[in-house]
Design a protein around this motif. Sequence first.
Motif, PDB file in Angstrom:
ATOM      1  N   LEU A  42       0.836  -1.206   0.000  1.00 36.79           N
ATOM      2  CA  LEU A  42       0.000   0.000   0.000  1.00 36.79           C
ATOM      3  C   LEU A  42       0.867   1.250   0.000  1.00 36.79           C
ATOM      4  O   LEU A  42       0.612   2.204  -0.753  1.00 36.79           O
ATOM      5  CB  LEU A  42      -0.926  -0.023   1.209  1.00 36.79           C
ATOM      6  CG  LEU A  42      -1.983   1.048   1.293  1.00 36.79           C
ATOM      7  CD1 LEU A  42      -2.990   0.895   0.159  1.00 36.79           C
ATOM      8  CD2 LEU A  42      -2.688   1.003   2.635  1.00 36.79           C
ATOM      9  N   PHE A  43       1.911   1.243   0.803  1.00 40.40           N
ATOM     10  CA  PHE A  43       2.830   2.377   0.864  1.00 40.40           C
ATOM     11  C   PHE A  43       3.512   2.599  -0.486  1.00 40.40           C
ATOM     12  O   PHE A  43       3.555   3.723  -0.995  1.00 40.40           O
ATOM     13  CB  PHE A  43       3.865   2.150   1.970  1.00 40.40           C
ATOM     14  CG  PHE A  43       4.912   3.219   2.033  1.00 40.40           C
ATOM     15  CD1 PHE A  43       4.628   4.452   2.595  1.00 40.40           C
ATOM     16  CD2 PHE A  43       6.185   2.996   1.522  1.00 40.40           C
ATOM     17  CE1 PHE A  43       5.597   5.446   2.646  1.00 40.40           C
ATOM     18  CE2 PHE A  43       7.156   3.986   1.569  1.00 40.40           C
ATOM     19  CZ  PHE A  43       6.857   5.214   2.135  1.00 40.40           C
ATOM     20  N   PHE A  45       2.523   1.680  -3.424  1.00 42.78           N
ATOM     21  CA  PHE A  45       1.523   2.128  -4.395  1.00 42.78           C
ATOM     22  C   PHE A  45       1.301   3.632  -4.299  1.00 42.78           C
ATOM     23  O   PHE A  45       1.336   4.344  -5.307  1.00 42.78           O
ATOM     24  CB  PHE A  45       0.196   1.393  -4.177  1.00 42.78           C
ATOM     25  CG  PHE A  45      -0.904   1.903  -5.056  1.00 42.78           C
ATOM     26  CD1 PHE A  45      -1.001   1.484  -6.376  1.00 42.78           C
ATOM     27  CD2 PHE A  45      -1.829   2.811  -4.580  1.00 42.78           C
ATOM     28  CE1 PHE A  45      -2.011   1.962  -7.202  1.00 42.78           C
ATOM     29  CE2 PHE A  45      -2.837   3.296  -5.389  1.00 42.78           C
ATOM     30  CZ  PHE A  45      -2.930   2.870  -6.711  1.00 42.78           C
ATOM     31  N   PHE A  46       1.076   4.142  -3.082  1.00 47.82           N
ATOM     32  CA  PHE A  46       0.785   5.570  -2.940  1.00 47.82           C
ATOM     33  C   PHE A  46       2.002   6.449  -3.215  1.00 47.82           C
ATOM     34  O   PHE A  46       1.862   7.540  -3.763  1.00 47.82           O
ATOM     35  CB  PHE A  46       0.156   5.877  -1.580  1.00 47.82           C
ATOM     36  CG  PHE A  46      -1.304   5.546  -1.549  1.00 47.82           C
ATOM     37  CD1 PHE A  46      -2.218   6.275  -2.290  1.00 47.82           C
ATOM     38  CD2 PHE A  46      -1.758   4.472  -0.821  1.00 47.82           C
ATOM     39  CE1 PHE A  46      -3.558   5.955  -2.300  1.00 47.82           C
ATOM     40  CE2 PHE A  46      -3.105   4.142  -0.813  1.00 47.82           C
ATOM     41  CZ  PHE A  46      -4.011   4.886  -1.554  1.00 47.82           C
ATOM     42  N   LEU A  49       2.012   6.523  -6.947  1.00 50.69           N
ATOM     43  CA  LEU A  49       0.858   7.289  -7.437  1.00 50.69           C
ATOM     44  C   LEU A  49       1.095   8.786  -7.292  1.00 50.69           C
ATOM     45  O   LEU A  49       0.836   9.560  -8.221  1.00 50.69           O
ATOM     46  CB  LEU A  49      -0.399   6.879  -6.676  1.00 50.69           C
ATOM     47  CG  LEU A  49      -1.683   7.625  -7.052  1.00 50.69           C
ATOM     48  CD1 LEU A  49      -2.069   7.354  -8.497  1.00 50.69           C
ATOM     49  CD2 LEU A  49      -2.804   7.226  -6.102  1.00 50.69           C
ATOM     50  N   PHE A  50       1.610   9.214  -6.144  1.00 49.05           N
ATOM     51  CA  PHE A  50       1.861  10.641  -5.940  1.00 49.05           C
ATOM     52  C   PHE A  50       2.980  11.157  -6.846  1.00 49.05           C
ATOM     53  O   PHE A  50       2.989  12.317  -7.216  1.00 49.05           O
ATOM     54  CB  PHE A  50       2.150  10.951  -4.471  1.00 49.05           C
ATOM     55  CG  PHE A  50       0.912  10.879  -3.619  1.00 49.05           C
ATOM     56  CD1 PHE A  50      -0.216  11.632  -3.914  1.00 49.05           C
ATOM     57  CD2 PHE A  50       0.864  10.028  -2.528  1.00 49.05           C
ATOM     58  CE1 PHE A  50      -1.360  11.551  -3.146  1.00 49.05           C
ATOM     59  CE2 PHE A  50      -0.278   9.938  -1.748  1.00 49.05           C
ATOM     60  CZ  PHE A  50      -1.389  10.711  -2.054  1.00 49.05           C
ATOM     61  N   LYS A  53       1.090  11.052 -10.329  1.00 54.53           N
ATOM     62  CA  LYS A  53      -0.106  11.887 -10.256  1.00 54.53           C
ATOM     63  C   LYS A  53      -1.229  11.417 -11.180  1.00 54.53           C
ATOM     64  O   LYS A  53      -2.064  12.209 -11.596  1.00 54.53           O
ATOM     65  CB  LYS A  53       0.228  13.349 -10.522  1.00 54.53           C
ATOM     66  CG  LYS A  53       1.194  13.945  -9.538  1.00 54.53           C
ATOM     67  CD  LYS A  53       1.519  15.382  -9.862  1.00 54.53           C
ATOM     68  CE  LYS A  53       2.468  15.986  -8.891  1.00 54.53           C
ATOM     69  NZ  LYS A  53       3.819  15.533  -8.937  1.00 54.53           N
ATOM     70  N   MET A  75       4.063   0.135  -8.970  1.00 56.65           N
ATOM     71  CA  MET A  75       2.651  -0.186  -8.770  1.00 56.65           C
ATOM     72  C   MET A  75       2.382  -1.670  -8.982  1.00 56.65           C
ATOM     73  O   MET A  75       1.599  -2.269  -8.242  1.00 56.65           O
ATOM     74  CB  MET A  75       1.768   0.666  -9.667  1.00 56.65           C
ATOM     75  CG  MET A  75       1.695   2.104  -9.226  1.00 56.65           C
ATOM     76  SD  MET A  75       0.529   3.002 -10.223  1.00 56.65           S
ATOM     77  CE  MET A  75       0.492   4.549  -9.366  1.00 56.65           C
TER      78      MET A  75
END
Length: 133
Positions: A42-43, A45-46, A49-50, A53, A75
């Motif tokens: 999860l970490f 992935f985010f 993602l950030f 964007k 990802m």
Amino acid sequence: IIFADMALLWISWFKMCELDPVMLPLPEIIQLIGFIIAAVGLFIFFVALFKLKTLENYNGNLVTTGIFKYLRHPMYLAFLFWLFGYAIFRPAGISMIVAVLFAANILYWRFLEEKDLSVKYKDYEQYKKKTIF
């Protein structure tokens, strides 16, 4: 649309693991390790993602900074961590088998994306030598 689709897919996955008819007798420490693996996913992935964007197809320059300095496909790696980590955490036997099938699909997507990126970015082959996964 992609975000909604992915959210539905992952909610379904987590629910499937909870309702799995074959719960394995794994020790609590192994289940905790599964939870940590899923949380790390999860970490990752985010963080990715950030950096990008977007969940849509990325059409900018080759991203080689941040987490992408170390991982070419963070990802996809995060998805693999979620799949196996949560199935171990729950400890869902059939879901673990299904995770192997999903993992094969993710690795195939990664293979196809590698081919596309090699064509799209002239410096991609050099970038591959400096990164993993």
